[in-house]
Design a protein around this motif. Structure first.
Motif, PDB file in Angstrom:
ATOM      1  N   GLY A  43      50.167 141.071  72.034  1.00 30.95           N
ATOM      2  CA  GLY A  43      51.061 142.205  71.962  1.00 30.95           C
ATOM      3  C   GLY A  43      50.728 143.313  72.934  1.00 30.95           C
ATOM      4  N   LEU A  44      51.678 144.222  73.092  1.00 35.12           N
ATOM      5  CA  LEU A  44      51.448 145.415  73.902  1.00 35.12           C
ATOM      6  C   LEU A  44      50.508 146.361  73.184  1.00 35.12           C
ATOM      7  N   CYS A  45      50.849 146.701  71.928  1.00 34.24           N
ATOM      8  CA  CYS A  45      50.046 147.686  71.195  1.00 34.24           C
ATOM      9  C   CYS A  45      50.489 147.703  69.741  1.00 34.24           C
ATOM     10  N   ALA A  46      49.525 147.569  68.833  1.00 32.71           N
ATOM     11  CA  ALA A  46      49.820 147.556  67.400  1.00 32.71           C
ATOM     12  C   ALA A  46      49.870 148.940  66.796  1.00 32.71           C
ATOM     13  N   GLY A  47      49.691 149.992  67.623  1.00 30.84           N
ATOM     14  CA  GLY A  47      49.780 151.358  67.112  1.00 30.84           C
ATOM     15  C   GLY A  47      48.513 152.134  67.347  1.00 30.84           C
ATOM     16  N   GLY A  48      48.415 153.270  66.670  1.00 28.63           N
ATOM     17  CA  GLY A  48      47.208 154.066  66.745  1.00 28.63           C
ATOM     18  C   GLY A  48      46.097 153.442  65.922  1.00 28.63           C
ATOM     19  N   ASP A  49      44.884 153.795  66.217  1.00 37.12           N
ATOM     20  CA  ASP A  49      43.724 153.252  65.505  1.00 37.12           C
ATOM     21  C   ASP A  49      43.593 153.976  64.166  1.00 37.12           C
ATOM     22  N   ILE A  50      44.339 153.494  63.176  1.00 40.16           N
ATOM     23  CA  ILE A  50      44.371 154.194  61.890  1.00 40.16           C
ATOM     24  C   ILE A  50      43.055 154.080  61.143  1.00 40.16           C
ATOM     25  N   ARG A  51      42.271 153.067  61.453  1.00 46.06           N
ATOM     26  CA  ARG A  51      40.957 152.967  60.818  1.00 46.06           C
ATOM     27  C   ARG A  51      40.100 154.173  61.204  1.00 46.06           C
ATOM     28  N   ALA A  52      40.162 154.569  62.486  1.00 44.63           N
ATOM     29  CA  ALA A  52      39.379 155.723  62.941  1.00 44.63           C
ATOM     30  C   ALA A  52      39.867 157.003  62.277  1.00 44.63           C
TER      31      ALA A  52
ATOM     32  N   PRO B 244      48.582 148.288  47.559  1.00 44.94           N
ATOM     33  CA  PRO B 244      48.330 149.729  47.404  1.00 44.94           C
ATOM     34  C   PRO B 244      48.843 150.250  46.066  1.00 44.94           C
ATOM     35  N   GLN B 245      48.097 151.171  45.520  1.00 44.96           N
ATOM     36  CA  GLN B 245      48.489 151.830  44.261  1.00 44.96           C
ATOM     37  C   GLN B 245      48.910 153.261  44.597  1.00 44.96           C
ATOM     38  N   TRP B 246      50.213 153.442  44.757  1.00 40.49           N
ATOM     39  CA  TRP B 246      50.710 154.748  45.205  1.00 40.49           C
ATOM     40  C   TRP B 246      50.653 155.783  44.095  1.00 40.49           C
TER      41      TRP B 246
ATOM     42  N   VAL C  49      44.183 147.707  55.891  1.00 38.30           N
ATOM     43  CA  VAL C  49      43.221 147.546  56.981  1.00 38.30           C
ATOM     44  C   VAL C  49      41.779 147.398  56.503  1.00 38.30           C
ATOM     45  N   ILE C  50      41.398 148.146  55.490  1.00 36.37           N
ATOM     46  CA  ILE C  50      39.991 148.166  55.059  1.00 36.37           C
ATOM     47  C   ILE C  50      39.696 146.974  54.138  1.00 36.37           C
ATOM     48  N   ASP C  51      40.310 146.962  52.971  1.00 40.84           N
ATOM     49  CA  ASP C  51      40.094 145.869  52.017  1.00 40.84           C
ATOM     50  C   ASP C  51      41.066 144.707  52.226  1.00 40.84           C
TER      51      ASP C  51
ATOM     52  N   PHE D 205      48.016 158.076  52.020  1.00 40.07           N
ATOM     53  CA  PHE D 205      47.645 157.599  53.353  1.00 40.07           C
ATOM     54  C   PHE D 205      46.352 156.788  53.283  1.00 40.07           C
ATOM     55  N   TYR D 206      45.359 157.308  52.603  1.00 39.76           N
ATOM     56  CA  TYR D 206      44.069 156.614  52.513  1.00 39.76           C
ATOM     57  C   TYR D 206      44.180 155.330  51.696  1.00 39.76           C
TER      58      TYR D 206
END
Length: 359
Positions: free
Chosen positions: A66-75, A327-329, A320-322, A312-313
């Motif tokens: 791909g070109l780009c999957a987006g911003g580095d949301i993990r950071a 997700p439990q909104w 991404v993390i687990d 968001f977290y």
């Protein structure tokens, strides 16, 4: 952070003939953007714009995924969790790049091969010459991670035909080449096997080439993208997504029959209720806005406030993390998200990203 601290080989700048090449170089991370990368883009683009030897600028992604999957949301997740005051700096540097691309004085060619999501859309779809391929998977998937469409997407999405942009923004679903062109996020379909030859042809252009010159070259390699699913569903999408509240949209969706309506209901049911309501408000405000800058400023205000919101977290954790995709909104239902609660996201306490620019 000093300039020397953000030098990186994660974004590469070079030349092929008269064409300047920007290559996102994090293939293992699907070329997701980080602070060092966007920080390095600005001076390079200024240098290319000022060079009389450069005919055009071509944006590409390293690797075949791909070109780009987006911003580095993990950071961003990690900085936010640590309450680091630098957490919004990535957006402070990224959003002006989106504006720079939209106003770039030389032909800007974005090769949107493979995955193009979030921040990837931001560095591609504001350009003048946006190329998709049979492998393109484009999305603004933010409602699925407790966030909202940004990078100027709330300027682009409302300008798609009918309510196609509302569908894209709320569902966050992936679309292919034909839908990307139909929605106004891309201009040409070029088979991936022709990208090398197209790049060579662009690099042979004379310095000072016009946008018409670049369009003529790309046109030689472009082919029909096939049928657009969104165009085929336009009547339903316009009926359902013309309302100004999520509750009305869902009620209208419940009255529709067929696989597309059922699929759309299932997708929206999984999204963050807060993100859905914020996104719809942003899209409607974007429709009335007179400039890209206005949308970017509003997006930044909402994004900054979202860093104080659990969703968001939780969304990033699940995606991404687990990677449990569960997700439990909180709040968990639309009825618990009040208009008064939403209002606080639009009250900016930050310095403006742009002083005088308008687009």
């Amino acid at each position: 952070m000093s300039d020397s601290a953000v030098q990186t080989d994660e974004i590469l700048f070079g030349r092929i003939g008269s064409a300047a090449i920007i290559r996102l170089n994090r293939p293992k991370a699907l070329n997701s953007l980080n602070l060092a990368m966007v920080h390095a883009m600005k001076p390079a683009m200024e240098r290319f714009a000022g060079s009389p030897e450069i005919s055009c600028v071509i944006l590409m992604g390293e690797g075949e995924r791909g070109l780009c999957a987006g911003g580095d949301i993990r950071a961003i997740y990690q900085l936010g969790k640590a309450h680091d005051p630098e957490v919004t700096r990535f957006w402070r540097e990224e959003f002006p790049i989106n504006y720079t691309i939209a106003r770039y004085p030389k032909p800007y060619v974005a090769v949107m091969d493979g995955i193009v999501m979030g921040g990837g859309v931001g560095v591609a779809s504001h350009g003048k010459h946006r190329i998709v391929t049979e492998r393109t998977k484009l999305a603004m998937p933010e409602t699925g991670i407790g966030y909202v469409p940004d990078v100027g997407a709330t300027w682009l999405l409302p300008r798609a035909p009918g309510e196609a942009g509302t569908w894209m923004g709320l569902t966050g679903e992936v679309v292919g080449a034909a839908d990307a062109i139909y929605a106004g996020f891309a201009d040409y379909h070029v088979p991936s096997e022709q990208l090398g030859a197209m790049t060579e042809a662009l690099s042979a252009l004379r310095a000072g080439a016009s946008d018409a010159d670049v369009a003529a070259v790309i046109g030689r390699f472009s082919t029909a993208p096939g049928e657009s699913r969104l165009e085929g569903q336009r009547a339903l999408i316009d009926r359902v997504f013309s309302f100004d509240t999520i509750e009305e949209i869902l009620a209208a969706l419940d009255r529709e029959e067929g696989d597309f309506a059922e699929f759309t209901r299932g997708v929206i049911a999984k999204r963050s209720p807060t993100s859905l309501k914020l996104t719809l408000r942003l899209l409607r405000a974007g429709r009335k806005s007179s400039s890209l800058v206005e949308c970017l400023e509003r997006e930044f205000t909402v994004a900054s406030e979202l860093l104080r919101n659990r969703d968001f977290y939780e969304g990033v954790r699940a995606a991404v993390i687990d990677k449990d995709r569960n997700p439990q909104w909180q709040p968990a239902t639309l009825s618990e998200v009040t208009e008064a609660e939403l209002d606080r996201y639009f009250v900016g306490g930050h310095a403006p990203l742009f002083a005088d620019h308008r687009l």
